[in-house]
Each structure stands twice: as structure tokens, then as C-alpha cells.
Design a protein around this motif. Structure first.
Motif, PDB file in Angstrom:
ATOM      1  N   SER A   1       0.886  -1.026  -0.037  1.00  9.56           N
ATOM      2  CA  SER A   1      -0.121  -0.176   0.118  1.00  9.56           C
ATOM      3  C   SER A   1       0.733   1.207  -0.154  1.00  9.56           C
ATOM      4  O   SER A   1       0.600   2.139  -0.706  1.00  9.56           O
ATOM      5  N   THR A   2       2.127   1.060   0.757  1.00  7.66           N
ATOM      6  CA  THR A   2       2.795   2.219   0.709  1.00  7.66           C
ATOM      7  C   THR A   2       3.435   2.541  -0.784  1.00  7.66           C
ATOM      8  O   THR A   2       3.456   3.650  -1.128  1.00  7.66           O
ATOM      9  N   SER A   3       3.735   1.547  -1.420  1.00  5.36           N
ATOM     10  CA  SER A   3       4.391   1.438  -2.749  1.00  5.36           C
ATOM     11  C   SER A   3       3.367   2.092  -3.616  1.00  5.36           C
ATOM     12  O   SER A   3       3.635   2.915  -4.485  1.00  5.36           O
ATOM     13  N   SER A   4       2.053   1.848  -3.642  1.00  3.23           N
ATOM     14  CA  SER A   4       0.914   2.263  -4.437  1.00  3.23           C
ATOM     15  C   SER A   4       0.824   3.654  -4.213  1.00  3.23           C
ATOM     16  O   SER A   4       0.546   4.502  -4.992  1.00  3.23           O
ATOM     17  N   VAL A   5       0.740   4.015  -2.785  1.00  2.12           N
ATOM     18  CA  VAL A   5       0.547   5.610  -2.645  1.00  2.12           C
ATOM     19  C   VAL A   5       1.674   6.321  -3.083  1.00  2.12           C
ATOM     20  O   VAL A   5       1.818   7.398  -3.807  1.00  2.12           O
ATOM     21  N   ALA A   6       2.939   5.822  -2.973  1.00  3.13           N
ATOM     22  CA  ALA A   6       4.203   6.351  -3.483  1.00  3.13           C
ATOM     23  C   ALA A   6       4.183   6.300  -4.794  1.00  3.13           C
ATOM     24  O   ALA A   6       4.498   7.584  -5.692  1.00  3.13           O
ATOM     25  N   GLY A   7       3.639   5.434  -5.592  1.00  2.00           N
ATOM     26  CA  GLY A   7       3.607   5.204  -7.011  1.00  2.00           C
ATOM     27  C   GLY A   7       2.581   6.277  -7.643  1.00  2.00           C
ATOM     28  O   GLY A   7       2.717   7.174  -8.680  1.00  2.00           O
ATOM     29  N   ALA A   8       1.364   6.604  -6.816  1.00  3.33           N
ATOM     30  CA  ALA A   8       0.630   7.476  -7.293  1.00  3.33           C
ATOM     31  C   ALA A   8       0.975   8.895  -7.062  1.00  3.33           C
ATOM     32  O   ALA A   8       0.829   9.789  -7.697  1.00  3.33           O
ATOM     33  N   ALA A   9       1.909   9.122  -6.074  1.00  3.99           N
ATOM     34  CA  ALA A   9       2.442  10.479  -5.783  1.00  3.99           C
ATOM     35  C   ALA A   9       3.559  10.782  -6.807  1.00  3.99           C
ATOM     36  O   ALA A   9       3.781  11.959  -6.671  1.00  3.99           O
ATOM     37  N   ASP A  10       3.860   9.777  -7.255  1.00  9.53           N
ATOM     38  CA  ASP A  10       5.193   9.922  -8.127  1.00  9.53           C
ATOM     39  C   ASP A  10       4.805  10.632  -9.561  1.00  9.53           C
ATOM     40  O   ASP A  10       4.226  10.086 -10.440  1.00  9.53           O
ATOM     41  N   GLY A  11       5.390  11.943  -9.787  1.00  9.26           N
ATOM     42  CA  GLY A  11       5.181  12.563 -11.045  1.00  9.26           C
ATOM     43  C   GLY A  11       6.373  13.274 -11.478  1.00  9.26           C
ATOM     44  O   GLY A  11       6.522  13.449 -12.632  1.00  9.26           O
ATOM     45  N   ASP A  12       7.189  13.546 -10.784  1.00  7.51           N
ATOM     46  CA  ASP A  12       8.577  14.171 -11.208  1.00  7.51           C
ATOM     47  C   ASP A  12       9.448  13.270 -11.440  1.00  7.51           C
ATOM     48  O   ASP A  12      10.319  13.463 -12.204  1.00  7.51           O
ATOM     49  N   GLY A  13       9.581  11.763 -10.797  1.00  7.08           N
ATOM     50  CA  GLY A  13      10.950  11.051 -11.032  1.00  7.08           C
ATOM     51  C   GLY A  13      10.995  10.179 -10.216  1.00  7.08           C
ATOM     52  O   GLY A  13      10.258  10.020  -9.275  1.00  7.08           O
ATOM     53  N   ASN A  14      11.895   9.383 -10.454  1.00 10.17           N
ATOM     54  CA  ASN A  14      12.179   8.283  -9.336  1.00 10.17           C
ATOM     55  C   ASN A  14      12.736   8.825  -8.133  1.00 10.17           C
ATOM     56  O   ASN A  14      12.566   8.410  -7.072  1.00 10.17           O
ATOM     57  N   ASN A  15      13.565   9.979  -7.954  1.00  3.81           N
ATOM     58  CA  ASN A  15      14.014  10.229  -6.933  1.00  3.81           C
ATOM     59  C   ASN A  15      13.066  11.053  -5.965  1.00  3.81           C
ATOM     60  O   ASN A  15      12.906  10.725  -4.672  1.00  3.81           O
ATOM     61  N   ASP A  16      11.826  11.557  -6.534  1.00  2.48           N
ATOM     62  CA  ASP A  16      10.638  11.984  -5.490  1.00  2.48           C
ATOM     63  C   ASP A  16      10.007  10.542  -5.206  1.00  2.48           C
ATOM     64  O   ASP A  16       9.593  10.750  -3.750  1.00  2.48           O
ATOM     65  N   ASN A  17       9.899   9.668  -5.972  1.00  4.89           N
ATOM     66  CA  ASN A  17       9.005   8.344  -5.457  1.00  4.89           C
ATOM     67  C   ASN A  17      10.107   7.587  -4.163  1.00  4.89           C
ATOM     68  O   ASN A  17       9.436   7.456  -3.334  1.00  4.89           O
ATOM     69  N   LYS A  18      11.410   7.765  -4.377  1.00  4.51           N
ATOM     70  CA  LYS A  18      11.975   6.931  -3.346  1.00  4.51           C
ATOM     71  C   LYS A  18      12.282   7.943  -2.021  1.00  4.51           C
ATOM     72  O   LYS A  18      12.164   7.552  -0.796  1.00  4.51           O
ATOM     73  N   SER A  19      12.262   9.360  -2.206  1.00  2.67           N
ATOM     74  CA  SER A  19      12.246  10.263  -1.019  1.00  2.67           C
ATOM     75  C   SER A  19      10.647   9.986  -0.283  1.00  2.67           C
ATOM     76  O   SER A  19      10.593  10.010   1.105  1.00  2.67           O
ATOM     77  N   PHE A  20       9.684   9.756  -1.123  1.00  2.00           N
ATOM     78  CA  PHE A  20       8.341   9.671  -0.356  1.00  2.00           C
ATOM     79  C   PHE A  20       8.364   8.285   0.475  1.00  2.00           C
ATOM     80  O   PHE A  20       7.761   8.452   1.429  1.00  2.00           O
ATOM     81  N   LYS A  21       8.752   7.269  -0.199  1.00  4.62           N
ATOM     82  CA  LYS A  21       8.784   5.990   0.359  1.00  4.62           C
ATOM     83  C   LYS A  21       9.922   6.109   1.606  1.00  4.62           C
ATOM     84  O   LYS A  21       9.253   5.525   2.608  1.00  4.62           O
ATOM     85  N   ASN A  22      10.785   6.735   1.494  1.00  5.02           N
ATOM     86  CA  ASN A  22      11.800   6.873   2.527  1.00  5.02           C
ATOM     87  C   ASN A  22      10.945   7.530   3.683  1.00  5.02           C
ATOM     88  O   ASN A  22      11.001   7.238   4.939  1.00  5.02           O
ATOM     89  N   LYS A  23      10.212   8.608   3.578  1.00  5.64           N
ATOM     90  CA  LYS A  23       9.586   9.436   4.317  1.00  5.64           C
ATOM     91  C   LYS A  23       8.480   8.397   5.081  1.00  5.64           C
ATOM     92  O   LYS A  23       8.101   8.635   6.345  1.00  5.64           O
ATOM     93  N   LEU A  24       7.690   7.755   4.481  1.00  4.74           N
ATOM     94  CA  LEU A  24       6.643   7.029   4.913  1.00  4.74           C
ATOM     95  C   LEU A  24       7.141   5.884   5.653  1.00  4.74           C
ATOM     96  O   LEU A  24       6.555   5.686   6.880  1.00  4.74           O
ATOM     97  N   GLN A  25       8.310   5.138   5.404  1.00  4.38           N
ATOM     98  CA  GLN A  25       8.896   4.123   6.277  1.00  4.38           C
ATOM     99  C   GLN A  25       9.445   4.730   7.552  1.00  4.38           C
ATOM    100  O   GLN A  25       9.275   4.097   8.612  1.00  4.38           O
ATOM    101  N   GLN A  26      10.070   5.995   7.379  1.00  2.28           N
ATOM    102  CA  GLN A  26      10.403   6.494   8.600  1.00  2.28           C
ATOM    103  C   GLN A  26       9.525   6.976   9.476  1.00  2.28           C
ATOM    104  O   GLN A  26       9.446   6.847  10.687  1.00  2.28           O
ATOM    105  N   GLU A  27       8.220   7.496   9.079  1.00  2.00           N
ATOM    106  CA  GLU A  27       7.104   7.587   9.994  1.00  2.00           C
ATOM    107  C   GLU A  27       6.606   6.426  10.518  1.00  2.00           C
ATOM    108  O   GLU A  27       6.206   6.461  11.765  1.00  2.00           O
ATOM    109  N   GLU A  28       6.358   5.459   9.731  1.00  2.00           N
ATOM    110  CA  GLU A  28       5.921   4.002  10.175  1.00  2.00           C
ATOM    111  C   GLU A  28       7.039   3.576  11.243  1.00  2.00           C
ATOM    112  O   GLU A  28       6.309   3.182  12.490  1.00  2.00           O
TER     113      GLU A  28
END
Length: 201
Positions: free
Chosen positions: A20-47
Motif C-alpha cells: 500500500s505504501t508503494s501504491s501510494v508512493a507510485g500515485a504520488a510520483d509525478g516528477d521522477g524516481n528520486n521523488d518516489n524514493k524520498s516519499f517512500k523513505n519518509k513513509l517508512q521513517q514515519e512508520e
């Protein structure tokens, strides 16, 4: 519930959460791979923060050894110790928060995962391993678990209040509907009475 099914369920929950984190991150990814990775990392850190997986905890867990668990003594109710047994005052099952914490701790600390693999089930039962683990890390995770318990209670209270207010709203609507129906029926009864009286006259 046996230890294997508990752990399998925990891993399954972790996979679902990561999907679910990946799908949310994939949906939020519009600018590229770096944004996707940073979003995933942020979600993982919060969890991880939510479940008490901190750098201090991971460093402390690295200090655990085979002997730490093998020589651990469980206190009896009378204060003496019993080696390797579980006393009646230690709860046997983990809470949902503890299960999620355990799965995240295993995924974050390869040392803990290897130690668990060496100890279970040859020397310790799975639940004994986790009882010892949570006893050792209590000072590191207690505030996070307490926060989770408080949030769960607040959520439960909010849901109960909403259900009470919804049921009160339903009762008000039902009483209004009964009143309207009774008024309409009395009006129709009155009209019927007038028409009968007119017919007789």
C-alpha cells in the motif's frame, strides 16, 4: 496461535503495508524516481517512528548475544527466578502493536533476525524469544507503545461517540417520522370523519 502462524501473519501484514505504501508512493510520483524514493523513505521513517524503531533501539539490539537470551531468567511471582520457563504473570501473546514492532525490528536489524533464527525453536520458543526481547527493550519502546494504546483508546471513544450520536439522530428521525405519520393519520381521520358527517347530512 502458534508462533509460526503469528510470525507468518506479521510478515503478511508487513507486505500488505509495504504494497500500500508503494501504491501510494507510485500515485504520488509525478516528477521522477528520486521523488518516489524520498516519499517512500519518509513513509517508512514515519512508520518506524510510530512503532518505536529508532536508531538508539537498533544500536541497543546489536548488543544482544546468544547468551543474552539463553541465560535470561524470568522472575516468578514470588520474586525468585526460573530459568527458561514462562511465569503466569507474563502475558503469552503480543499485542498488534508489538507484532508490528517485531516485524519491523527484524526487517531493520539483521543481527536480531540472525539471533532469532539461531535461538528459535531449538533453544527458545518463539513467544519466549519475544517476551525476552520486549523485556530487554522496554525502556526504549514503552513510550511508543503507550502512545499507540492511547491513540487506540481515543479512536474507540470517538467511534463510540459517533455511534451514540448516530443512534440518537436515528431516534430523533424516527420520532419525527412517527409524529408526522400520527399527524397525517389524525388529519386523514379528521377528513374521513368530515366526509362521513357530510354524507350523513
Amino acid at each position: 496461535m502458534d508462533a509460526y502462524s503469528w510470525f507468518r501473519r506479521g510478515v503478511s501484514k508487513l507486505k500488505k503495508a509495504s504494497l500500500s505504501t508503494s501504491s501510494v508512493a507510485g500515485a504520488a510520483d509525478g516528477d521522477g524516481n528520486n521523488d518516489n524514493k524520498s516519499f517512500k523513505n519518509k513513509l517508512q521513517q514515519e512508520e518506524e517512528e510510530l512503532y518505536g524503531i529508532t536508531d538508539q533501539l537498533i544500536e541497543f539490539v546489536k548488543s544482544f548475544s546468544f547468551e543474552t537470551f539463553k541465560n535470561f531468567s524470568f522472575p516468578d511471582e514470588d520474586g525468585s527466578s526460573c530459568d527458561g520457563g514462562i511465569s503466569g504473570n507474563v502475558r503469552a501473546d503480543l499485542s498488534d502493536w508489538q507484532e508490528k514492532h517485531a516485524v519491523l525490528a527484524l526487517s531493520r536489524s539483521k543481527e536480531l533476525a540472525q539471533l532469532r533464527f539461531r535461538l528459535c525453536p531449538r533453544y527458545l520458543k518463539e513467544r519466549q524469544f519475544w517476551i525476552i526481547y520486549f523485556t530487554l527493550v522496554k525502556s526504549y519502546v514503552a513510550e511508543y507503545e503507550l502512545r499507540a494504546v492511547r491513540l487506540a483508546k481515543l479512536k474507540q471513544i470517538r467511534m463510540e461517540n459517533e455511534s451514540v450520536s448516530n443512534s440518537s439522530a436515528c431516534e430523533v428521525e424516527m420520532s419525527e417520522a412517527k409524529f408526522t405519520t400520527s399527524v397525517e393519520s389524525s388529519d386523514s381521520t379528521e377528513q374521513n370523519l368530515h366526509s362521513i358527517l357530510k354524507f350523513k347530512i
